[in-house]
Motif scaffolding. Sequence first.
Motif, PDB file in Angstrom:
ATOM      1  N   ALA A   1      37.021  28.847  27.991  1.00 25.88           N
ATOM      2  CA  ALA A   1      38.470  29.050  28.113  1.00 25.88           C
ATOM      3  C   ALA A   1      38.778  30.504  28.443  1.00 25.88           C
ATOM      4  N   PRO A   2      39.763  30.756  29.279  1.00 16.06           N
ATOM      5  CA  PRO A   2      40.174  32.133  29.578  1.00 16.06           C
ATOM      6  C   PRO A   2      40.636  32.845  28.315  1.00 16.06           C
ATOM      7  N   ALA A   3      40.587  34.151  28.327  1.00 15.64           N
ATOM      8  CA  ALA A   3      41.015  34.940  27.168  1.00 15.64           C
ATOM      9  C   ALA A   3      42.448  34.592  26.800  1.00 15.64           C
ATOM     10  N   GLY A   4      42.691  34.336  25.530  1.00 14.19           N
ATOM     11  CA  GLY A   4      44.031  33.986  25.072  1.00 14.19           C
ATOM     12  C   GLY A   4      44.361  32.516  25.165  1.00 14.19           C
TER      13      GLY A   4
END
Length: 208
Positions: free
Chosen positions: A29-32
């Motif tokens: 998953a992308p950061a955040g």
Amino acid sequence: MSTAKTPYRPSPPGPAVYPWVNKPDTKFAPAGSAGVYKTGLVLEGEAAVKFRAKIDADAQAAFDAETEGLTPAQRKQWSLYVPYTVEEDDEGNPTGRIIFHFKQSASITVEGVAKAIRIAIFNAADEPKEIPVFGGDIIRVMHKSRPIKLPSTRKAGVRLDFLKVQVVKKAERDSSPGGFGAVEGGYMGDDETSFGAASGSASTDGDY
């Protein structure tokens, strides 16, 4: 096709494949990002054929809508995206099994506000329960087709969103710790040679 007019519907029952249902997968998953819930569902025989036909119809309708304004030459550069994999044997022949892929973002934005999503899990009596879902468990998935467009790969079709899972039957598992399982025709240790006795080479160099 419009998702507003597309109701959620239950899938046929089948074995779950790499399910992330109790918690979202955040590995890539992308950061955040809150990650994504997902599961594969294996179907075969008539159930697979009928379910695939419905998904194909949804995907084709979405493809036609997404490419409606393109010229014939432009449209040929696009291909249909379908959320399933047709299983093949080592020779490339279909096995009759199809793996359907369901996904759901763990967080969605509604009118500018982030909303956390949880997948509801039900038992065979359709009662909500906290049930851990593992690969091989027989499940049904409450889902609907959502049109998607992938400009980077020039594909258009549908994704299978889902919000609920029903556990129809738990897979049988060996609960004994460290068991290997029997190997037919394997070595039984019926001779009288004791561990450490001279038999062949007495050296243990390289065993570990």
